[in-house]
Motif scaffolding. Structure first.
Motif, PDB file in Angstrom:
ATOM      1  N   GLY A  83       2.503   4.848 -17.366  1.00 44.49           N
ATOM      2  CA  GLY A  83       2.734   4.246 -18.590  1.00 44.49           C
ATOM      3  C   GLY A  83       1.868   4.711 -20.106  1.00 44.49           C
ATOM      4  N   GLU A  84       0.866   5.992 -19.503  1.00 47.88           N
ATOM      5  CA  GLU A  84       0.189   6.256 -20.640  1.00 47.88           C
ATOM      6  C   GLU A  84       0.321   7.753 -20.692  1.00 47.88           C
ATOM      7  N   LEU A  85       0.065   8.234 -22.052  1.00 52.32           N
ATOM      8  CA  LEU A  85       0.154   9.544 -22.302  1.00 52.32           C
ATOM      9  C   LEU A  85      -0.906   9.939 -23.369  1.00 52.32           C
ATOM     10  N   GLU A  86      -1.797  10.863 -22.994  1.00 56.45           N
ATOM     11  CA  GLU A  86      -2.879  11.126 -23.975  1.00 56.45           C
ATOM     12  C   GLU A  86      -3.021  12.606 -23.888  1.00 56.45           C
ATOM     13  N   LYS A  87      -3.132  13.365 -25.073  1.00 48.58           N
ATOM     14  CA  LYS A  87      -3.442  14.731 -25.115  1.00 48.58           C
ATOM     15  C   LYS A  87      -4.284  15.266 -26.335  1.00 48.58           C
ATOM     16  N   VAL A  88      -4.729  16.261 -26.193  1.00 53.41           N
ATOM     17  CA  VAL A  88      -5.485  16.863 -27.218  1.00 53.41           C
ATOM     18  C   VAL A  88      -5.149  18.100 -27.822  1.00 53.41           C
ATOM     19  N   PHE A  89      -4.811  18.372 -29.153  1.00 52.36           N
ATOM     20  CA  PHE A  89      -4.525  19.551 -29.743  1.00 52.36           C
ATOM     21  C   PHE A  89      -5.522  20.072 -30.418  1.00 52.36           C
ATOM     22  N   VAL A  90      -5.855  21.337 -30.348  1.00 53.14           N
ATOM     23  CA  VAL A  90      -6.714  21.949 -31.368  1.00 53.14           C
ATOM     24  C   VAL A  90      -6.279  23.324 -31.832  1.00 53.14           C
ATOM     25  N   PHE A  91      -6.013  23.452 -33.070  1.00 53.47           N
ATOM     26  CA  PHE A  91      -5.466  24.720 -33.795  1.00 53.47           C
ATOM     27  C   PHE A  91      -6.564  25.533 -34.197  1.00 53.47           C
ATOM     28  N   PHE A  92      -6.456  26.791 -33.832  1.00 57.64           N
ATOM     29  CA  PHE A  92      -7.266  27.847 -34.218  1.00 57.64           C
ATOM     30  C   PHE A  92      -6.490  28.790 -35.398  1.00 57.64           C
ATOM     31  N   ASP A  93      -6.655  28.704 -36.890  1.00 57.26           N
ATOM     32  CA  ASP A  93      -5.987  29.129 -37.780  1.00 57.26           C
ATOM     33  C   ASP A  93      -6.575  30.560 -38.037  1.00 57.26           C
ATOM     34  N   GLU A  94      -6.068  31.491 -38.619  1.00 55.09           N
ATOM     35  CA  GLU A  94      -6.656  32.856 -38.836  1.00 55.09           C
ATOM     36  C   GLU A  94      -7.816  32.895 -39.466  1.00 55.09           C
ATOM     37  N   LYS A  95      -7.907  31.898 -40.744  1.00 56.82           N
ATOM     38  CA  LYS A  95      -9.124  31.902 -41.593  1.00 56.82           C
ATOM     39  C   LYS A  95     -10.389  31.515 -40.727  1.00 56.82           C
ATOM     40  N   PHE A  96      -9.922  30.316 -39.831  1.00 61.08           N
ATOM     41  CA  PHE A  96     -11.337  29.916 -39.097  1.00 61.08           C
ATOM     42  C   PHE A  96     -11.868  31.059 -38.202  1.00 61.08           C
ATOM     43  N   LEU A  97     -10.914  31.723 -37.461  1.00 56.65           N
ATOM     44  CA  LEU A  97     -11.000  32.676 -36.581  1.00 56.65           C
ATOM     45  C   LEU A  97     -11.720  33.833 -37.023  1.00 56.65           C
ATOM     46  N   ARG A  98     -11.549  34.242 -38.398  1.00 56.59           N
ATOM     47  CA  ARG A  98     -12.127  35.412 -38.922  1.00 56.59           C
ATOM     48  C   ARG A  98     -13.334  34.987 -39.230  1.00 56.59           C
ATOM     49  N   MET A  99     -13.674  33.785 -39.632  1.00 58.01           N
ATOM     50  CA  MET A  99     -15.053  33.178 -39.914  1.00 58.01           C
ATOM     51  C   MET A  99     -15.852  33.336 -38.925  1.00 58.01           C
ATOM     52  N   PHE A 100     -15.337  32.720 -37.696  1.00 54.08           N
ATOM     53  CA  PHE A 100     -16.054  32.741 -36.215  1.00 54.08           C
ATOM     54  C   PHE A 100     -16.542  34.024 -35.708  1.00 54.08           C
ATOM     55  N   GLN A 101     -15.556  34.976 -36.093  1.00 53.70           N
ATOM     56  CA  GLN A 101     -15.724  36.321 -35.548  1.00 53.70           C
ATOM     57  C   GLN A 101     -17.047  36.985 -36.404  1.00 53.70           C
ATOM     58  N   GLU A 102     -16.960  36.811 -37.716  1.00 61.09           N
ATOM     59  CA  GLU A 102     -18.032  37.283 -38.456  1.00 61.09           C
ATOM     60  C   GLU A 102     -19.467  36.517 -37.935  1.00 61.09           C
ATOM     61  N   LYS A 103     -19.281  35.476 -38.007  1.00 64.98           N
ATOM     62  CA  LYS A 103     -20.622  34.598 -37.729  1.00 64.98           C
ATOM     63  C   LYS A 103     -21.349  35.152 -36.573  1.00 64.98           C
ATOM     64  N   HIS A 104     -20.471  35.266 -35.378  1.00 59.51           N
ATOM     65  CA  HIS A 104     -20.824  35.615 -33.820  1.00 59.51           C
ATOM     66  C   HIS A 104     -20.600  36.927 -33.367  1.00 59.51           C
ATOM     67  N   LYS A 105     -20.414  38.010 -34.630  1.00 53.71           N
ATOM     68  CA  LYS A 105     -20.241  39.370 -34.200  1.00 53.71           C
ATOM     69  C   LYS A 105     -19.405  39.615 -33.129  1.00 53.71           C
ATOM     70  N   THR A 106     -18.451  38.810 -32.949  1.00 55.14           N
ATOM     71  CA  THR A 106     -17.806  39.025 -31.437  1.00 55.14           C
ATOM     72  C   THR A 106     -16.668  40.383 -31.626  1.00 55.14           C
ATOM     73  N   THR A 107     -16.643  40.954 -30.603  1.00 52.68           N
ATOM     74  CA  THR A 107     -16.000  42.203 -30.396  1.00 52.68           C
ATOM     75  C   THR A 107     -14.751  41.728 -29.320  1.00 52.68           C
ATOM     76  N   ALA A 108     -13.572  42.635 -29.413  1.00 50.77           N
ATOM     77  CA  ALA A 108     -12.607  42.089 -28.654  1.00 50.77           C
ATOM     78  C   ALA A 108     -11.785  43.353 -28.051  1.00 50.77           C
ATOM     79  N   LEU A 109     -11.551  43.458 -26.891  1.00 57.84           N
ATOM     80  CA  LEU A 109     -10.704  44.581 -26.247  1.00 57.84           C
ATOM     81  C   LEU A 109      -9.022  44.069 -26.364  1.00 57.84           C
ATOM     82  N   LYS A 110      -8.028  44.776 -26.207  1.00 58.94           N
ATOM     83  CA  LYS A 110      -6.755  44.543 -26.555  1.00 58.94           C
ATOM     84  C   LYS A 110      -6.445  43.290 -25.347  1.00 58.94           C
ATOM     85  N   PHE A 111      -5.729  42.478 -25.796  1.00 57.64           N
ATOM     86  CA  PHE A 111      -5.144  41.334 -24.537  1.00 57.64           C
ATOM     87  C   PHE A 111      -3.881  41.826 -24.007  1.00 57.64           C
TER      88      PHE A 111
END
Length: 263
Positions: free
Chosen positions: A64-92
């Protein structure tokens, strides 16, 4: 307990994933269909729903219960994170719509840490980006390859319009969204669609959905009430009206004729 939906961001009413979305199931089960494959997340499981994909969700309560968590990662936030943490990425490389996250000790603790910050199912804005940053750090530590997913800011590439539409015609989204997903401007999409299908997108979509409905009712014994939403119709009366206009009888009349229960 009533169903709870804890989220950071806004859930789109369209069956379109506009931003990378973290999904964690606290209680219950979530079934996800992307046009070609079914996914299932159960209690204690989580995953990333990839942006620029179609998906349809079905939820099951647990005791009888349903609980879930959604967290959205928009591009603006991701660009800020990448700049702050100097994260590099290979092709996914993966093409999966839902990417499962490996179980680890950090995630359940993070989910529990979220709950005190929620007020009526919405996180306090002062803490939203801090908690998103914490979550993204956990995800990248758990599966470093996800950097190639999160920090790829490209738009969908041009794809075969016939294959794409035949796979995704059931999703109730705008023509503009279909155009974007096939890597085209709206005008180019309409032009290529006309060349490919000898029809307009709106007329073809309705006809294709009705043909599928006829097949499901006549050959698979499906009830009209259980298929109209899955085929992109917003209401049962609208579906019935369009069906009768196309085939000369309502979906219910076809169903009862098939079962020989018409009076």
């Amino acid at each position: 307990m009533s169903a709870a939906n804890y989220h950071i961001g806004v859930i789109s009413p369209e069956q379109f994933i506009a931003e990378h979305t973290f999904v964690y199931i606290i209680k219950g089960v979530m079934h996800i269909y992307d046009g070609s494959k079914n996914y299932m997340l159960k209690s204690g499981e989580c995953g990333i729903a990839r942006k620029n994909h179609f998906a349809r969700y079905k939820k099951e309560k647990e005791n009888g219960e349903l609980e879930k968590v959604f967290v959205f990662f928009d591009e603006k936030f991701l660009r800020m994170f990448q700049e702050k943490h100097k994260t590099t990425a290979l092709k996914f490389k993966s093409n999966e719509t839902i990417l499962r996250i490996s179980k680890n000790n950090l995630m359940p603790n993070f989910i529990q840490s979220l709950l005190p910050y929620y007020d009526h199912g919405k996180i306090n804005e002062a803490f939203a980006d801090l908690k998103r940053e914490e979550l993204l750090i956990i995800l990248l530590q758990t599966q470093p390859g996800l950097a190639g997913l999160f920090f790829d800011y490209g738009i969908p590439e041009k794809v075969n319009i016939e294959e794409f539409m035949n796979r995704n015609f059931k999703f109730n989204v705008s023509i503009e969204r279909y155009a974007f997903m096939t890597g085209r401007s709206l005008s180019a999409f309409k032009r290529d669609f006309k060349i490919t299908f000898k029809d307009t997108p709106n007329h073809w979509l309705v006809k294709k959905r009705l043909q599928e409905a006829h097949f499901l009712i006549e050959e698979k014994n499906k009830r009209p009430s259980e298929i109209y939403l899955e085929l992109g119709f917003e209401t049962l009366p609208h579906f019935s009206f369009a069906f009768k206009k196309q085939f000369g009888l309502t979906p219910t009349e076809l169903a009862c004729r098939k079962k020989k229960t018409c009076t």
